[in-house]
Design an enzyme around this catalytic site. Structure first.
Site, PDB file in Angstrom:
ATOM      1  N   HIS A  14       0.879  -1.200   0.000  1.00  0.00           N
ATOM      2  CA  HIS A  14       0.000   0.000   0.000  1.00  0.00           C
ATOM      3  C   HIS A  14       0.903   1.233   0.000  1.00  0.00           C
ATOM      4  CE1 HIS A  14      -3.749   2.239   1.566  1.00  0.00           C
ATOM      5  NE2 HIS A  14      -2.834   3.150   1.284  1.00  0.00           N
ATOM      6  N   HIS A  16       1.524   5.405  -1.651  1.00  0.00           N
ATOM      7  CA  HIS A  16       1.133   6.586  -2.430  1.00  0.00           C
ATOM      8  C   HIS A  16       2.374   7.169  -3.089  1.00  0.00           C
ATOM      9  CE1 HIS A  16      -2.956   6.800  -0.741  1.00  0.00           C
ATOM     10  NE2 HIS A  16      -2.375   6.268   0.320  1.00  0.00           N
ATOM     11  N   LYS A 100      -9.257  -0.648  -5.797  1.00  0.00           N
ATOM     12  CA  LYS A 100      -9.273   0.050  -4.507  1.00  0.00           C
ATOM     13  C   LYS A 100     -10.646   0.638  -4.227  1.00  0.00           C
ATOM     14  CE  LYS A 100      -7.953   2.328  -0.869  1.00  0.00           C
ATOM     15  NZ  LYS A 100      -6.777   2.518  -0.058  1.00  0.00           N
ATOM     16  N   HIS A 137     -10.304   0.769   1.967  1.00  0.00           N
ATOM     17  CA  HIS A 137     -10.139   1.761   3.022  1.00  0.00           C
ATOM     18  C   HIS A 137     -11.347   1.584   3.937  1.00  0.00           C
ATOM     19  CE1 HIS A 137      -8.706   5.692   4.700  1.00  0.00           C
ATOM     20  NE2 HIS A 137      -9.899   5.546   5.255  1.00  0.00           N
ATOM     21  N   HIS A 175      -4.368  -0.860   6.073  1.00  0.00           N
ATOM     22  CA  HIS A 175      -3.938  -0.024   7.200  1.00  0.00           C
ATOM     23  C   HIS A 175      -4.860  -0.159   8.410  1.00  0.00           C
ATOM     24  CE1 HIS A 175      -6.850   2.533   5.235  1.00  0.00           C
ATOM     25  NE2 HIS A 175      -6.014   3.015   4.344  1.00  0.00           N
ATOM     26  N   ASP A 248       1.461   2.632   3.530  1.00  0.00           N
ATOM     27  CA  ASP A 248       0.620   3.822   3.364  1.00  0.00           C
ATOM     28  C   ASP A 248       1.476   5.085   3.421  1.00  0.00           C
ATOM     29  OD1 ASP A 248      -1.665   5.254   2.855  1.00  0.00           O
ATOM     30  OD2 ASP A 248      -2.483   5.082   4.883  1.00  0.00           O
TER      31      ASP A 248
HETATM   32  O1  DOR Z   1      -3.256   9.178   5.799  1.00  0.00           O
HETATM   33  C1  DOR Z   1      -3.675   8.933   4.685  1.00  0.00           C
HETATM   34  N1  DOR Z   1      -3.175   9.545   3.579  1.00  0.00           N
HETATM   35  N2  DOR Z   1      -4.671   8.067   4.543  1.00  0.00           N
HETATM   36  C2  DOR Z   1      -5.276   7.857   3.384  1.00  0.00           C
HETATM   37  O2  DOR Z   1      -6.176   7.072   3.343  1.00  0.00           O
HETATM   38  C3  DOR Z   1      -4.873   8.626   2.170  1.00  0.00           C
HETATM   39  C4  DOR Z   1      -3.509   9.106   2.277  1.00  0.00           C
HETATM   40  C5  DOR Z   1      -3.158  10.156   1.239  1.00  0.00           C
HETATM   41  O3  DOR Z   1      -3.437   9.946   0.056  1.00  0.00           O
HETATM   42  O4  DOR Z   1      -2.577  11.174   1.595  1.00  0.00           O
HETATM   43 ZN    ZN Z   2      -3.335   5.101   1.679  1.00  0.00          ZN
END
Ligand code: DOR
Ligand code: ZN
Length: 345
Positions: A14, A16, A100, A137, A175, A248
């Site tokens: 997971h 970003h 997702k 999520h 998460h 995450d």
């Molecule tokens: O803390 C987080 N940041 N949780 C999420 O679900 C999204 C993520 C983000 O894209 O910044």
């Molecule tokens: Zn995330």
């Protein structure tokens, strides 16, 4: 005492990576240690179609520095308009590894997510048929529900009913932050796993709120009370293959975090493995670190573990930059609050 630990190269289930200048800055921080990652589709606009996913995958590969190897495992962002056939076609061509699910409004860039779960029933059924995992999520968005209860309520109101209505649907509860989620996952004997982040093994809600508000510890789902953190540590270090790493890691620039309405996300990619080695050592579970970082995830996704290895060595405190520069501004690296002694060679 163990001073050196060799593991199969980890994967991040997971992550970003964002886009543009931010992508170029954060991608090497993951590619340095991880072979593969499930890449989150919550860009603006989101990665909704196979066409979007192909283009995003190509931008990720183009941003990868010479000499680094990294495989992005792409996901599609589920909307109420997603067509089951498009999802199946993207899966059949090997383009996507998961879909997702963001409940609309649950978190960053989730506005295009799902409000009415009946509208995505056909997609869930197709995914169950073809064995394509759903990454979830898991928080309700009902404003009446306290933010600290949103994960536990989601299990009862949404996740369990969806799973009962769709036998064979393979779900990753992402998460997880509560003992409720750990208990739910361990109570099921098939088709359900959970990722755990690095930061949720380290902080509880006091770290965010006691003695001053610390925006760099704010993420979603928000860290809960200490008993929940301990349940997560137990699950992660237990050797139970239903739990594996999904960092995450979610970069936001300092101005976006240090604001009257700061963004959710902890940027843990640079120091995740050093922190995890510290946590597993504290729990007397260093021998189970490889399962969590490198074996359980591939097993759930039906992929081979990586052939290459990394070595962690314990020694003097490992330097870690407090921030990294990106073309969009500085991004603060997650501070675990203790010195790190495990270095990735
Ligand atoms: O803390 C987080 N940041 N949780 C999420 O679900 C999204 C993520 C983000 O894209 O910044
Ligand atoms: Zn995330």
């Amino acid at each position: 005492m163990t001073d050196s630990l060799t593991l199969r190269r980890p994967d991040d289930w997971h992550l970003h990576l964002r886009d543009g200048a931010m992508l170029a800055a954060v991608l090497p921080e993951s590619a340095r240690h991880f072979a593969r990652a499930i890449v989150m589709p919550n860009l603006v606009p989101p990665v909704v179609t196979a066409h979007d996913a192909r283009a995003y995958r190509d931008r990720i590969l183009a941003a990868l520095p010479e000499g680094m190897a990294f495989t992005p495992l792409m996901t599609l962002y589920l909307t109420e308009k997603t067509e089951a056939q498009d999802v199946a076609a993207a899966h059949a061509e090997g383009l996507i590894t998961a879909v997702k699910l963001y409940p609309a409004g649950a978190t960053t860039n989730s506005a295009a997510g799902v409000r009415d779960f009946d509208k995505v029933r056909a997609v869930f059924e197709k995914m169950a048929e073809i064995g394509l995992p759903l990454c979830v999520h898991g928080e309700v968005t009902d404003p009446e529900v306290d933010i600290f209860d949103r994960e536990a309520v989601f299990i009862d109101r949404v996740l369990d009913p969806v799973r009962r209505a769709t036998p064979g649907l393979r779900v990753v509860m992402e998460h997880v932050t509560t003992s409720d989620a750990v208990a739910y996952v361990t109570s099921q004997d098939r088709d359900l796993a959970a990722t755990i982040t690095t930061h949720h093994l380290v902080i509880n809600r006091n770290h965010i709120l006691a003695g001053g508000i610390r925006p760099h510890y704010y993420c979603l789902p928000v860290a809960k009370r200490e008993s929940h953190r301990l349940a997560l540590r137990h699950a992660a270090t237990s050797g139970d293959a239903r739990f594996f790493l999904g960092t995450d890691s979610a970069p936001h620039t300092d101005p976006a975090k240090e604001s009257a309405c700061g963004c959710a996300g902890c940027f843990t990619a640079p120091n995740t493995l050093s922190i995890l080695a510290h946590v597993f050592e504290e729990e007397g579970a260093l021998s189970r670190l490889e399962g969590f970082t490198s074996l359980h995830g591939p097993a759930f996704y039906g992929l081979p573990p990586n052939d290459s290895r990394i070595t962690l060595t314990r020694g003097d405190a490992v330097p870690c930059p407090a921030k990294i520069d990106t073309g969009e501004g500085p991004v603060t690296v997650f501070d675990p609050g203790f010195p790190l002694h495990w270095r990735v060679d």
